[in-house]
Design an enzyme around this catalytic site. Sequence first.
Site, mmCIF file in Angstrom:
data_model
loop_
_atom_site.group_PDB
_atom_site.id
_atom_site.type_symbol
_atom_site.label_atom_id
_atom_site.label_comp_id
_atom_site.label_asym_id
_atom_site.label_seq_id
_atom_site.Cartn_x
_atom_site.Cartn_y
_atom_site.Cartn_z
ATOM 1 N N LYS A 177 0.839 -1.199 0.000
ATOM 2 C CA LYS A 177 0.000 0.000 0.000
ATOM 3 C C LYS A 177 0.873 1.248 0.000
ATOM 4 C CE LYS A 177 -1.201 2.588 3.111
ATOM 5 N NZ LYS A 177 -0.995 3.874 2.401
ATOM 6 N N GLU B 20 11.235 1.648 9.762
ATOM 7 C CA GLU B 20 12.238 2.703 9.557
ATOM 8 C C GLU B 20 11.510 4.021 9.744
ATOM 9 O OE1 GLU B 20 15.280 1.960 7.144
ATOM 10 O OE2 GLU B 20 14.620 0.003 6.411
ATOM 11 N N CYS C 261 14.228 11.813 5.517
ATOM 12 C CA CYS C 261 14.496 11.371 6.885
ATOM 13 C C CYS C 261 15.927 11.715 7.258
ATOM 14 C CB CYS C 261 14.256 9.877 7.004
ATOM 15 S SG CYS C 261 15.168 8.942 5.784
ATOM 16 N N GLU D 193 11.087 16.274 14.677
ATOM 17 C CA GLU D 193 11.223 16.228 13.219
ATOM 18 C C GLU D 193 10.172 17.138 12.585
ATOM 19 O OE1 GLU D 193 10.032 12.724 10.906
ATOM 20 O OE2 GLU D 193 12.001 12.774 9.947
HETATM 21 P P1 NAD Z 1 3.493 8.427 7.686
HETATM 22 O O1 NAD Z 1 3.908 7.702 8.906
HETATM 23 O O2 NAD Z 1 2.453 9.450 7.795
HETATM 24 O O3 NAD Z 1 2.971 7.379 6.593
HETATM 25 C C1 NAD Z 1 3.772 6.293 6.168
HETATM 26 C C2 NAD Z 1 2.880 5.204 5.622
HETATM 27 O O4 NAD Z 1 2.081 4.681 6.673
HETATM 28 C C3 NAD Z 1 1.908 5.679 4.562
HETATM 29 O O5 NAD Z 1 1.805 4.702 3.549
HETATM 30 C C4 NAD Z 1 0.601 5.798 5.326
HETATM 31 O O6 NAD Z 1 -0.528 5.649 4.514
HETATM 32 C C5 NAD Z 1 0.722 4.639 6.280
HETATM 33 N N1 NAD Z 1 -0.095 4.736 7.486
HETATM 34 C C6 NAD Z 1 -0.593 5.845 8.072
HETATM 35 N N2 NAD Z 1 -1.301 5.519 9.183
HETATM 36 C C7 NAD Z 1 -1.230 4.174 9.305
HETATM 37 C C8 NAD Z 1 -1.734 3.242 10.248
HETATM 38 N N3 NAD Z 1 -2.452 3.631 11.295
HETATM 39 N N4 NAD Z 1 -1.449 1.937 10.083
HETATM 40 C C9 NAD Z 1 -0.697 1.515 9.035
HETATM 41 N N5 NAD Z 1 -0.200 2.352 8.098
HETATM 42 C C10 NAD Z 1 -0.463 3.670 8.225
HETATM 43 O O7 NAD Z 1 4.830 9.030 7.050
HETATM 44 P P2 NAD Z 1 5.008 9.890 5.725
HETATM 45 O O8 NAD Z 1 4.514 11.275 5.953
HETATM 46 O O9 NAD Z 1 4.486 9.142 4.555
HETATM 47 O O10 NAD Z 1 6.589 9.903 5.574
HETATM 48 C C11 NAD Z 1 7.417 10.787 6.263
HETATM 49 C C12 NAD Z 1 8.109 10.097 7.419
HETATM 50 O O11 NAD Z 1 8.847 8.976 6.942
HETATM 51 C C13 NAD Z 1 9.135 10.976 8.103
HETATM 52 O O12 NAD Z 1 9.026 10.814 9.493
HETATM 53 C C14 NAD Z 1 10.455 10.434 7.599
HETATM 54 O O13 NAD Z 1 11.551 10.699 8.443
HETATM 55 C C15 NAD Z 1 10.163 8.988 7.498
HETATM 56 N N6 NAD Z 1 11.094 8.299 6.599
HETATM 57 C C16 NAD Z 1 12.030 7.462 7.144
HETATM 58 C C17 NAD Z 1 12.952 6.840 6.323
HETATM 59 C C18 NAD Z 1 13.988 5.909 6.883
HETATM 60 O O14 NAD Z 1 14.624 5.206 6.107
HETATM 61 N N7 NAD Z 1 14.201 5.868 8.184
HETATM 62 C C19 NAD Z 1 12.914 7.059 4.954
HETATM 63 C C20 NAD Z 1 11.941 7.917 4.435
HETATM 64 C C21 NAD Z 1 11.026 8.532 5.272
#
Ligand code: NAD
Length: 519
Positions: free
Chosen positions: A206, A287, A321, A420
């Site tokens: 997803k 992650e 990130c 963040e």
């Molecule tokens: P997010 O946590 O809002 O969403 C990530 C994913 O989780 C999306 O696909 C979203 O639809 C899904 N999601 C949301 N609520 C959920 C739930 N309750 N249960 C299951 N899935 C759910 O994050 P984002 O805004 O898409 O991405 C930004 C974040 O990602 C930042 O915090 C960034 O630092 C982090 N990030 C980390 C890495 C890494 O390698 N550590 C890499 C890229 C981004």
Amino acid sequence: MLPAFRNEALTDFTVPAHVAAFQTALDLIRSELGKTYPLVIGGEAVYRDDVFPSVNPSRPDEVVGYFANATADHVNRAVEAAAEAFRTWQYVDVDERARYVLRAAAEMRRRKHEFSAVMVLEVGKSWVEADADTAEAIDFLEYYARQMVALADSSDRLAPNPPEQLSLRYIPLGVGAIIPPWNFPCAIPTGMVGSALVAGNSAVFKPAEQSPLVAYKMCQLFWENRLPPGVLNYLTGPGDVVGGRMVEHPGTRFINFTGSREVGTAIYAQAAQMQPGQKWLKRAILEMGGKDAVVVDETADLEAAAQGIVASAFGFQGQKCSAGSRAIIVDEVYDTVAQRVVDLANRLQMGAPDDGPGVDLGPVIDPDAVQKILAYIDIGKQEGELLLGGEPVQMAGDGYFIQPTIFGNVPGDARVAQEEIFGPVLTLIRARDYDDALAIANSTEYGLTGAVFSRDTARLERARHEFHVGNLYLNRKCTGALVGVHPFGGFNMSGTDSKAGGPDYLLLFTQAKSVAERL
Ligand code: NAD
């Protein structure tokens, strides 16, 4: 035997022919905008009336595509389809699985600019950043295919014990719930899906709500290669509904999530709850975010440091990130470096990335991000001195633009220095000396990336031991990890200590089976 892995070359946009080719790809993607896309469950396209738009954040009126809002019932069907497909896919020979992945890589390479162009339109990446994202996606596929072929039969790593005949094989886990973020919308999903499949798992995938098109196109590479139906299922819709059910479903064997700390920690808790009918402990690979720091001491090449700070903080509008959102500068050189950082940031070209390759700073992803970032800017105004920016920017197209923003003399424990923000906001922190700088660098709950600029080799050596981050860079920026070169992933609240693009990554999606036969 496969040739040795090599990183995909990046495109040089000073070459007019490359610019023309990229523009052609953008035109092609533009000609396809506004289509409606289905869910894909067990190889079947499922169209829904209930859809949501994915829009261009530079011009939100431009709808990139309409995507289905899946329900918990669709998730149930997708997990069942994936479980059914797993019954045979798990026994497909590793060489054949690797061939699917390598064919996808070859096709992505052939259509590289198309993938990058989708990202320019769907998430507002600059051409250079989008090109690097696609290159990384190709790298993940090439790298994991080779890694899995090498890992699958590891019997030669065992000590002989005659008359027993021994084997050690890395076998898949089962159905994976794959939940990526939107900010590396090609590389991260491709790496997560490619690793799961090449290891012999099936997947319910997803993508994030903000970047479903690039993810769909990536899946098409596998489907068009006649991947058996059900091995890769594609769902779209609200994260809490669709992702939530994927995590909860008793048929899910592992969860590979990349995203925010808030969602990641909730998934960690949910995955630990046994569900009726569940026969395993779910493995959760998470992650999460970062509050990454660039440390500069008084011996550093100050120009290189300033450039490194600006590149780390403002690349893709700070929405990485790995973004270096804190610059910790020792007092003796603080004023010089701060001034230079402000000058360099002031020169960044802001605009819609679909206008051309010269744009450095595009929009942030959506209105929620604008709101969150502006709220942090208000907090920053209380906690430090505003040195640059601080305002939203009105541009033709009404996109989600925010000025590159820099706060000076921010205390290390301020909220803008600890939380963040995920936008173009940089905090400058004055440290007494190098000891103080390292202590401040380590003072967050995260531990993803970090950089140190210094000419003092003893201090660099100390940073190797004491700067507690998963990816430490010395005398260079803290973004831009390369597959197979800089295995990527963080410590503490940045994740579950995995390393994407590294030699250990596939162990996360496999389990080892040891067999001894007495001859
Ligand atoms: P997010 O946590 O809002 O969403 C990530 C994913 O989780 C999306 O696909 C979203 O639809 C899904 N999601 C949301 N609520 C959920 C739930 N309750 N249960 C299951 N899935 C759910 O994050 P984002 O805004 O898409 O991405 C930004 C974040 O990602 C930042 O915090 C960034 O630092 C982090 N990030 C980390 C890495 C890494 O390698 N550590 C890499 C890229 C981004």
